[in-house]
Write an enzyme that holds these catalytic residues in place. Structure first.
Site, PDB file in Angstrom:
ATOM      1  N   TYR A   1     -17.950 -74.381 -49.620  1.00  0.00           N
ATOM      2  CA  TYR A   1     -18.858 -74.533 -50.751  1.00  0.00           C
ATOM      3  C   TYR A   1     -19.179 -73.164 -51.324  1.00  0.00           C
ATOM      4  CZ  TYR A   1     -23.238 -75.372 -53.269  1.00  0.00           C
ATOM      5  OH  TYR A   1     -24.227 -75.403 -54.217  1.00  0.00           O
TER       6      TYR A   1
ATOM      7  N   TYR B   1     -16.969 -81.542 -58.873  1.00  0.00           N
ATOM      8  CA  TYR B   1     -17.980 -80.847 -58.070  1.00  0.00           C
ATOM      9  C   TYR B   1     -18.602 -81.849 -57.091  1.00  0.00           C
ATOM     10  CZ  TYR B   1     -21.682 -77.290 -57.428  1.00  0.00           C
ATOM     11  OH  TYR B   1     -22.542 -76.326 -56.941  1.00  0.00           O
TER      12      TYR B   1
END
Lengths: 398, 150
Positions: A350, A299
């Site tokens: 994202y 991430y």
């Protein structure tokens, strides 16, 4: 080390296009989520009416101030009955763990075909980058908000500074995360940033919260990604090659706790991603270690957190993450552990972690744009943030 | 030397909220005192104030007035603040030597941002925020300041 026999598998992944912040409007959150769910069903060769479970994370939030709702999705998609609907708490830390929640429902016999979904739409009033500055004051937030750390990246810059201080980590390491991730995005059709990023570009960029500059921050985008999980047995009758869930874990220790919304972490935990405990448990459940992982989808909301996750997941010793990435270790071409082969949150899009699950599935199917040859195990992490953080290991069906 | 010294956010940009657990901190600040809750049973300090002591689960606290001394644990320099184009804010996580284990997230004010370092010694000051409250902030500690305080 021997793998535990897997019981569940990811059988379908679907996504909307990724959009620059706000540009998915006038679609609604329900519409974005619905498009991703339908695409995942098409991918799997399942009807949307086969879905009987929802396993969310981030409290089923669709980004700051928005949320998805199972009943609304059933109403418009025509899903007849669900037998499980639940979410991991907190925020993006649970992205990888939502697949573990799906697995838990299936293994417990509470559902048979479970979707995990995230839809994000950052209209001006819902922009994540300003969320901490704009949020209504609460007694808890009043101990952090007045300092002027208006966004998540501002908060994490303080952790990055401490890592640099303790271990000699250089901005060059953060730059390498940004540059190598961009290189991976160049060939990926879904990526929003497909022009090369140079070291000069990086060091000439404006500083946002020193020591972090523009390219240390991920993009602000819209989009939705849905992932379907079933029992491995059922998965073998479906359209795609099953991608077994080898292990999933979520949680974290109180020394990390509310993390950069708190800042009370003891020294070693402060300069970390908060994933160390989850990583250890994840590897234990999988019966594998970092040397067995072929591709890591970490991430990447902010570059320093990739460096710190590499340490917490044991790809290098604690404190050596900077030198490790600067050696080229995370490059798709020539690296020992290719990271974010899809371009990550930094350069592809994202969607609060779900794009990383999508890429891990493609890597395990052998269909990724930047396919790691013979990759057999993929690691996915949820966002370093308030507990829970989470991790997921996917594999290939025997 | 940087031309612009660091500052806190303007008072009208900062609102705080309180509850019965946190209010003593803010009431003390309004009297220009820095105070922290110490567990009345085991002596553990905690900030922000919370209902229970994480070490012994007691709800009894003593509000201890601190010296106001602090040191920079980590920090960020924020220059790009909407509506405050020329301002520099140094947001800092500070350790409080006389409340071990407790930290505050605050500002280093009146400092050259290029001179701020981890470990830098600070002393508390109080900066107005909305609704008449005062926010504990910190400025670089110098012997001159010490003389004035002491």
């Amino acid at each position: 080390m021997a793998l535990q026999p897997p019981d569940t598998a990811i059988v379908g992944v679907g996504a909307t296009p990724y959009y620059p912040r706000g540009e998915s409007y006038p679609q609604t959150i329900t519409e974005l989520a619905g498009r991703a769910i339908l695409a995942a069903c098409e991918d799997a060769g399942l009807s949307v009416k086969d879905i009987d479970g929802f396993a969310y994370y981030s409290m089923a939030g669709g980004g700051y101030g928005r949320s998805m709702d199972t009943a609304s999705l059933m109403e418009t998609l025509g899903i007849p009955e669900i037998t499980f609907t639940a979410s991991l708490t907190a925020g993006g830390g649970g992205s990888a763990g939502s697949i573990g929640l799906a697995r838990a429902a299936i293994v417990a016999g509470d559902a048979t075909c479970v979707v995990s979904v995230m839809a994000l739409q950052q209209l001006p009033q819902y922009r994540l980058g300003g969320v901490f500055g704009k949020a209504e004051p609460t007694p808890e937030k009043s101990f952090i908000q007045p300092a002027g750390l208006t966004g998540p990246g501002h908060l994490m810059s303080v952790l990055a500074r401490r890592h640099m201080h303790m271990y000699g980590t250089r901005r060059e390491a953060f730059a390498e995360v940004a540059v190598s991730t961009r290189e991976n995005a160049l060939t990926r059709p879904t990526a929003l940033r497909r022009t090369p990023l140079t070291l000069d570009d990086y060091f000439n960029a404006r500083m946002i919260a020193e020591p972090l500059c523009l390219y240390d921050f991920c993009m602000e985008t819209d989009g939705a990604v849905a992932v379907l999980t079933t029992s491995l047995e059922r998965a073998r009758d479906l359209r795609q090659k099953p991608v077994p869930v080898i292990a999933a874990a979520h949680g974290g220790r109180r020394e990390w706790g509310r993390a950069f919304s708190w800042m009370g972490m003891p020294e070693e935990t402060f300069a970390s991603s908060g994933h160390a405990a989850v990583a250890q448990r994840l590897y234990g459940k999988a019966g594998v270690g970092p040397d067995d992982i072929d591709v890591a989808l970490l991430y990447d909301h902010f570059t320093p957190m990739v460096v710190m996750q590499l340490e917490d997941y044991g790809f290098c010793p604690k404190g050596e993450g900077g030198a490790f990435v600067e050696s080229g270790a995370i490059r798709y071409k020539g690296g020992s552990i290719p990271v974010n082969t899809h371009g990550g949150h930094l350069s592809e899009g994202y969607v609060i972690g779900m794009t990383h699950v999508r890429e891990a599935v493609e890597q395990m199917r052998g269909t990724a744009v930047n396919q790691v040859p013979d990759a057999k195990l993929a690691l996915v992490s949820g966002g370093p943030a308030t507990i829970p953080v989470s991790g997921l290991i996917l594999g290939r069906d025997a | 030397m940087s031309a612009v010294l660091s500052r806190a956010l303007p008072p009208e940009r900062v609102q705080i909220a309180t509850d019965h657990v946190t209010e003593p901190f803010w009431q003390a600040a309004r009297e220009r005192r820095l105070a922290a809750p110490r567990c009345a049973d085991c002596g553990h300090f905690r900030l922000p104030p919370t209902p229970f002591c994480p070490e012994c689960q007691s709800q009894k606290v003593d509000w201890v007035q601190l010296s106001g001394r602090a040191s920079v644990f980590s920090f960020s320099v924020v220059r790009d603040i909407p509506g405050l184009d020329d301002a520099v804010v140094v947001a800092a996580v500070v350790d409080l030597p006389d409340a071990p284990g407790a930290r505050l997230v605050s500002n280093v004010i009146d400092a050259d941002p290029d001179e701020v370092r981890i470990g830098m010694e600070l002393v508390v000051d109080f900066s107005p925020v909305s609704d008449g409250w005062l926010l504990p902030v910190f400025r670089p500690f110098t012997p001159a300041v010490e003389g004035k305080e002491g």
